[in-house]
Each structure stands twice: as structure tokens, then as C-alpha cells.
Design an enzyme around this catalytic site. Structure first.
Site, PDB file in Angstrom:
ATOM      1  CD  GLU A  32      -2.865  -1.053  -0.119  1.00  0.00           C
ATOM      2  OE1 GLU A  32      -2.922   0.004  -0.780  1.00  0.00           O
ATOM      3  OE2 GLU A  32      -3.469  -2.080  -0.460  1.00  0.00           O
ATOM      4  CE1 TYR A 115      -6.847   2.379  -0.795  1.00  0.00           C
ATOM      5  CE2 TYR A 115      -4.505   2.750  -0.340  1.00  0.00           C
ATOM      6  CZ  TYR A 115      -5.514   1.992  -0.920  1.00  0.00           C
ATOM      7  OH  TYR A 115      -5.206   0.853  -1.595  1.00  0.00           O
ATOM      8  CG  ASP A 133      -8.633   3.541  -4.579  1.00  0.00           C
ATOM      9  OD1 ASP A 133      -9.872   3.399  -4.697  1.00  0.00           O
ATOM     10  OD2 ASP A 133      -7.828   3.022  -5.362  1.00  0.00           O
TER      11      ASP A 133
END
Length: 286
Positions: A32, A115, A133
DNA sequence: TAGACGTGGTT
DNA sequence: TAACCAAGTCT
């Protein structure tokens, strides 16, 4: 809509390395960080290398920042690498080397925002969490609100919109979250959406409205040539490539505008992306 | 909150 | 070709 996304994702999900069985929450967290503003294709090889080299937060926290920045390579936004390094140190020392599994603890980590925290919960722990996102915002804007695109973020409302799409069950909701992102990434794309391949076309509000063009405010074009970002990138490139500390002259050669170059070098020092030794030479931070 | 923050592929 | 775009975060 969640059922349609679920079935489609189960049949069409890309085989990305961090989605394979056995990926740890740490692996998800690393992916991520790398995927923030960076395309999947560029992340894949770096992530693979990273997980082999640093399979746990503590292993990574023990690495030097210079090694971290070199491993990050040209992924871009190298401050992310430093933030991940700092986050790993917190995880190792304060969380027993286990990536936190609650939103507040995750968001308290450097470089982890709304997020990333929810993405780790969903994809790392199989939990129900609204993952918002840019892809998901676009899918929701179109399929739910019938707009051509998402427009400026409305953080609370965006979370609520996505939350409303998730089923109650944790494991299923996590897959739906992955599916919504995938849908925005490969079908409901920004420029030329492939509506002919879309699993939710029958319930899409944008389709029903005749696919009206986006009429909201446009985000200002983000230039790059000649900006401090480009100069910082050039300077850092010199430091990454050097095995030994470099003289100021080597950095001077990287950009002709002295005032801008000095400003950028200073900012790199302040950001901890570079350091100056006692002999005056420059290098990646230890 | 608007703008800074890397890099490179695509249209 | 210049502009747009790519799994955001921080200040």
C-alpha cells in the site's frame, strides 16, 4: 451491486503478488505504501525484492536509511520509504512486530492515512472497512451518483457511500472492497471506461443518465519540468548511484540553477533524505 | 485546504 | 507533444 462486483472480481481479479495466499499484513502494508500514486507495474518487482529482503517490520526497521532509499529505487516520492521505515520501527517496538489491526493505531503510523489504514484492515486482515481510493471514488461517482467523475474529495461522505455498498460479513466485505478498486482500475477507468465489460452496467446510474460528461471543478494541472520536485529527484539520483559520499561539485552538475539547486539540497537535508558529512561531502542518510 | 511531493507510461 | 494519469499523505 456488491454481489455483481464480488462475482466479477472472483472471476477476473489480476494475479498481483501481494494478493497471493500467504501474504502477511506487513506485506500488504508495504504494497500500500508503494502503490500510493504509483502504478502497479512499477511496484511489482520492488515489492518482491522487498519482501524477500525484509520479511518482517523489525527486519526492515534494522536496515539503514541509505539501504532503504536504494531499494526504493525510482519508485518516486522517496519520503514514503522513510515514512515506511519509521512506521516499521513503531510497529516493531510498540506493537510487538505485528501490524496493528485497528484503524486508530494504523492511522497513527507515519505515512498511513485514511485509505492505507482501511486497505490494511481489509486486505491484510480480511475485515470490513470502507476503502476509499481514487478508483473507488470514481466508481461510486458514476455507478451510484450518475456523475462523469468524482470531483474533490468529500471524506466523510465518501466513506459513508462506500460503507453503504459493503455487505455485513467481514470476509465478503473485504473482497468487495478489493473488487471495487479493481473495477475502477481496469474497467471504470478515468479516460476511456470499458463499459462493455462492466459487471454493474445494468445498475449504473451514469449509464442510465446517458453517461453525461463531468462538469465539476478540474484539479489544477501538476507540472514537473523545472520544479523543485524534479531537481530533488536529480540530486537524489546522484546520491543513490554513488557508493561513496560525493563532493558538492557532483551535485552542482545535476542542475544548473544554483539558487534552486541549493534550496532543494537543503530541503533534502531537512527531510532526512540526504546528509552532509563532516568533510563537507553529501550522501544518503545512514 | 490548496499545494508540495517523483517518476514514467499513455494518449 | 503536452497533458493526463497512477491503490495518497502531510502541512
Amino acid at each position: 451491486m456488491d454481489g455483481l462486483v464480488l462475482d466479477w472480481f472472483r472471476a477476473h481479479a489480476r494475479d498481483l503478488p501481494w494478493r497471493r495466499p500467504g501474504t502477511t499484513p506487513w506485506g500488504v502494508l508495504v504494497s500500500e505504501f508503494m502503490l500510493q500514486q504509483t502504478p502497479v507495474a512499477r511496484v511489482e518487482p520492488i515489492w518482491l525484492d522487498w519482501m524477500t529482503r525484509w520479511p518482517t517490520p523489525s527486519a526492515f526497521a534494522a536496515a539503514s536509511r541509505a539501504d532503504v532509499l536504494r531499494a526504493w529505487g525510482k519508485l518516486g516520492y522517496p519520503r514514503r520509504a522513510l515514512r515506511l521505515h519509521a512506521a516499521a520501527a513503531v510497529i516493531a517496538t510498540e506493537h510487538g512486530d505485528a501490524v496493528p489491526s485497528d484503524v486508530d493505531a494504523l492511522e497513527a503510523l507515519p505515512g498511513v492515512g485514511s485509505y492505507t489504514a482501511r486497505a490494511v484492515l481489509a486486505f491484510g486482515y480480511g475485515r470490513r472497512a470502507p476503502v476509499v481510493d481514487t478508483n473507488v471514488r470514481r466508481v461510486v461517482a458514476r455507478a451510484v451518483h450518475g456523475a462523469g467523475d468524482a470531483g474533490p474529495a468529500r471524506t466523510r461522505a465518501d466513506l459513508a457511500d462506500v460503507d453503504a455498498l459493503l455487505p455485513d460479513d467481514d470476509a465478503t466485505a473485504a473482497v468487495v472492497s478489493a473488487g471495487l478498486m479493481e473495477l475502477g482500475a481496469v474497467v471504470c477507468t478515468a479516460r476511456a471506461p470499458r463499459c462493455g465489460d462492466c459487471p454493474v452496467i445494468a445498475v449504473c446510474a451514469w449509464q442510465a443518465a446517458g453517461r453525461p460528461a463531468y462538469d465539476g471543478p478540474r484539479k489544477p494541472a501538476q507540472g514537473f519540468a523545472g520544479t523543485d520536485r524534479q531537481v530533488r529527484g536529480r540530486l537524489l539520483d546522484v546520491l543513490r548511484a554513488a557508493t561513496d559520499p560525493v563532493e558538492r561539485a557532483a551535485l552542482d552538475a545535476a542542475w544548473s540553477d544554483a539558487a534552486q539547486r541549493d534550496r532543494c539540497l537543503h530541503s533534502l537535508l531537512v527531510d532526512g533524505l540526504a546528509e552532509q558529512h563532516d568533510d563537507g561531502r553529501f550522501a544518503l542518510p545512514a
